[in-house]
Design a protein around this motif. Structure first.
Motif, short mmCIF file in Angstrom:
data_model
loop_
_atom_site.label_atom_id
_atom_site.label_comp_id
_atom_site.label_asym_id
_atom_site.label_seq_id
_atom_site.Cartn_x
_atom_site.Cartn_y
_atom_site.Cartn_z
N ALA A 1 16.95 -1.07 1.17
CA ALA A 1 15.70 -0.82 0.09
C ALA A 1 16.18 -1.24 -1.37
O ALA A 1 15.25 -1.75 -1.69
CB ALA A 1 15.56 0.77 0.28
N TYR B 1 13.73 -3.45 -3.58
CA TYR B 1 13.44 -3.16 -5.03
C TYR B 1 13.79 -3.96 -6.03
O TYR B 1 12.86 -4.58 -6.89
CB TYR B 1 14.20 -1.74 -5.22
CG TYR B 1 13.81 -1.01 -6.60
CD1 TYR B 1 12.92 -0.33 -6.74
CD2 TYR B 1 14.68 -1.38 -7.67
CE1 TYR B 1 12.70 0.26 -8.07
CE2 TYR B 1 14.55 -0.78 -8.82
CZ TYR B 1 13.69 0.08 -9.19
OH TYR B 1 13.41 0.34 -10.28
N PHE C 1 1.49 3.00 -1.55
CA PHE C 1 2.45 3.45 -2.49
C PHE C 1 1.39 3.65 -3.97
O PHE C 1 1.33 4.85 -4.54
CB PHE C 1 2.97 2.14 -3.24
CG PHE C 1 4.10 2.64 -4.51
CD1 PHE C 1 5.38 3.10 -4.24
CD2 PHE C 1 3.65 2.36 -5.57
CE1 PHE C 1 6.05 3.42 -5.40
CE2 PHE C 1 4.51 2.85 -6.67
CZ PHE C 1 5.67 3.41 -6.68
N THR D 1 7.63 6.78 -1.44
CA THR D 1 9.05 6.25 -1.10
C THR D 1 9.60 7.17 -0.26
O THR D 1 10.63 6.71 0.31
CB THR D 1 9.82 5.89 -2.60
OG1 THR D 1 9.87 7.24 -3.36
CG2 THR D 1 9.38 4.88 -3.46
N ARG E 1 9.22 6.16 4.02
CA ARG E 1 10.16 5.81 5.01
C ARG E 1 10.15 6.20 6.60
O ARG E 1 10.74 5.89 7.27
CB ARG E 1 11.51 6.41 4.60
CG ARG E 1 11.93 6.17 3.19
CD ARG E 1 12.39 4.52 3.19
NE ARG E 1 13.32 4.07 4.19
CZ ARG E 1 14.02 3.23 4.24
NH1 ARG E 1 13.77 2.10 3.40
NH2 ARG E 1 14.86 2.75 5.39
N ILE F 1 8.24 -0.42 1.75
CA ILE F 1 7.70 0.44 0.82
C ILE F 1 8.50 0.33 -0.48
O ILE F 1 8.01 0.66 -1.72
CB ILE F 1 7.89 2.29 1.36
CG1 ILE F 1 7.08 2.89 0.19
CG2 ILE F 1 9.11 2.38 1.15
CD1 ILE F 1 5.42 2.48 0.06
N SER F 2 9.56 -0.19 -0.46
CA SER F 2 10.61 -0.42 -1.64
C SER F 2 10.07 -1.54 -2.34
O SER F 2 10.34 -1.68 -3.61
CB SER F 2 12.24 -0.78 -1.21
OG SER F 2 12.15 -1.89 -0.21
N ALA G 1 7.34 -0.16 -4.90
CA ALA G 1 8.19 0.64 -5.97
C ALA G 1 8.95 -0.26 -7.10
O ALA G 1 8.91 0.19 -8.11
CB ALA G 1 9.32 1.37 -5.10
N PHE H 1 13.52 6.66 -7.20
CA PHE H 1 13.46 5.67 -5.84
C PHE H 1 14.48 5.88 -5.07
O PHE H 1 14.54 6.06 -3.77
CB PHE H 1 13.33 4.21 -6.43
CG PHE H 1 13.64 3.18 -5.38
CD1 PHE H 1 12.62 2.98 -4.39
CD2 PHE H 1 14.84 2.61 -5.11
CE1 PHE H 1 12.88 2.07 -3.34
CE2 PHE H 1 14.97 1.65 -4.18
CZ PHE H 1 13.99 1.59 -3.34
N TYR I 1 14.54 9.44 -3.39
CA TYR I 1 13.48 9.67 -2.55
C TYR I 1 13.67 8.87 -1.25
O TYR I 1 13.39 9.50 -0.02
CB TYR I 1 12.15 9.49 -3.14
CG TYR I 1 11.53 10.54 -3.91
CD1 TYR I 1 12.15 11.59 -4.06
CD2 TYR I 1 10.71 10.08 -4.88
CE1 TYR I 1 11.57 12.67 -4.98
CE2 TYR I 1 10.18 11.10 -5.72
CZ TYR I 1 10.59 12.30 -5.89
OH TYR I 1 10.20 13.28 -6.72
N THR I 2 14.14 7.48 -1.38
CA THR I 2 14.64 6.85 -0.10
C THR I 2 15.64 7.46 0.67
O THR I 2 15.47 7.38 2.02
CB THR I 2 15.19 5.43 -0.79
OG1 THR I 2 13.94 4.80 -1.43
CG2 THR I 2 15.49 4.47 0.43
#
Length: 211
Positions: A64, A68, A105, A113, A117, A126-127, A130, A140, A143-144
């Motif tokens: 992730a 990002y 998002f 985030t 997942r 989803i990264s 972000a 980030f 939460y990941t």
């Protein structure tokens, strides 16, 4: 893909980490066929189930983070160009999927985030939004980690349970069969997480008004 198949048939902590790193970028590696069998083997004493969850989550964090930082530094046009390229299609990627993750998002903010997942089709992408939104990397990553950890714990629990009811040669078929139950569990967790953050935000605003 033969390389990935070979790794799937030789699961250890290193291959678990590596496969979950790939799954959290753009390489189509189904995590349910990594973490669940690994936990199945852990139930027979071949691995430690907590280390399975840990290494899977570390791998997810690394993958992730790659997405990002790529999104952060190359920007949306390059991301879309790759998604629409031959390489993107080989990774089962397209612009529509990236845009879907961006909408999710935008609608749910930074909590996406975490909840993202847990959602198939969104989880590994989803990264990207972000990074595009320049979300604080510490938040980030936190939460990941929580989202990926919850997801891997669910899969590990399934693998541990399946060890009690099916022989190994029927494992993949049972994983596919239980996929719908997994989706229901995920949906419940996502709803619970969203409600929690909405209520928390509301109470915070209410308290600020009182002050």
């Amino acid at each position: 893909m033969n390389f990935i198949t070979s790794l799937l048939s030789n699961l250890n902590y290193g291959t678990i980490l590596f496969l979950m790193l790939l799954e959290s970028t753009v390489v189509p590696v189904p995590s349910e066929f990594v973490v669940t069998p690994a936990a199945y083997h852990a139930a027979s004493g071949q691995l430690d189930v907590w280390l399975v969850i840990l290494f899977a989550t570390i791998g997810a964090d690394l993958g992730a983070s790659i997405n990002y930082f790529v999104a952060l530094y190359v920007g949306r046009p390059v991301i879309y160009k790759f998604a629409n390229s031959k390489w993107g299609k080989m990774c089962l990627l397209n612009q529509e999927k990236v845009e879907k993750s961006e909408r999710y998002f935008d609608e749910h903010g930074i909590v996406a985030t975490l909840t993202g997942r847990l959602i198939p089709g969104i989880r590994h992408l989803i990264s990207i939004p972000a990074g595009l939104a320049r979300m604080h990397y510490g938040k980030f990553l936190l939460y990941t980690t929580i989202g990926a950890g919850c997801w891997h714990a669910i899969l590990a629990g399934l693998g541990w349970y399946l060890h009690t009811i099916v022989p190994e040669d029927q494992l993949n078929d049972k994983i596919s069969e239980y996929a719908e139950y997994i989706k229901l569990i995920i949906l419940a967790l996502v709803i619970a997480a969203i409600v929690y953050f909405v209520v928390k935000s509301y109470l915070k605003k209410k308290n600020n008004k009182r002050d």
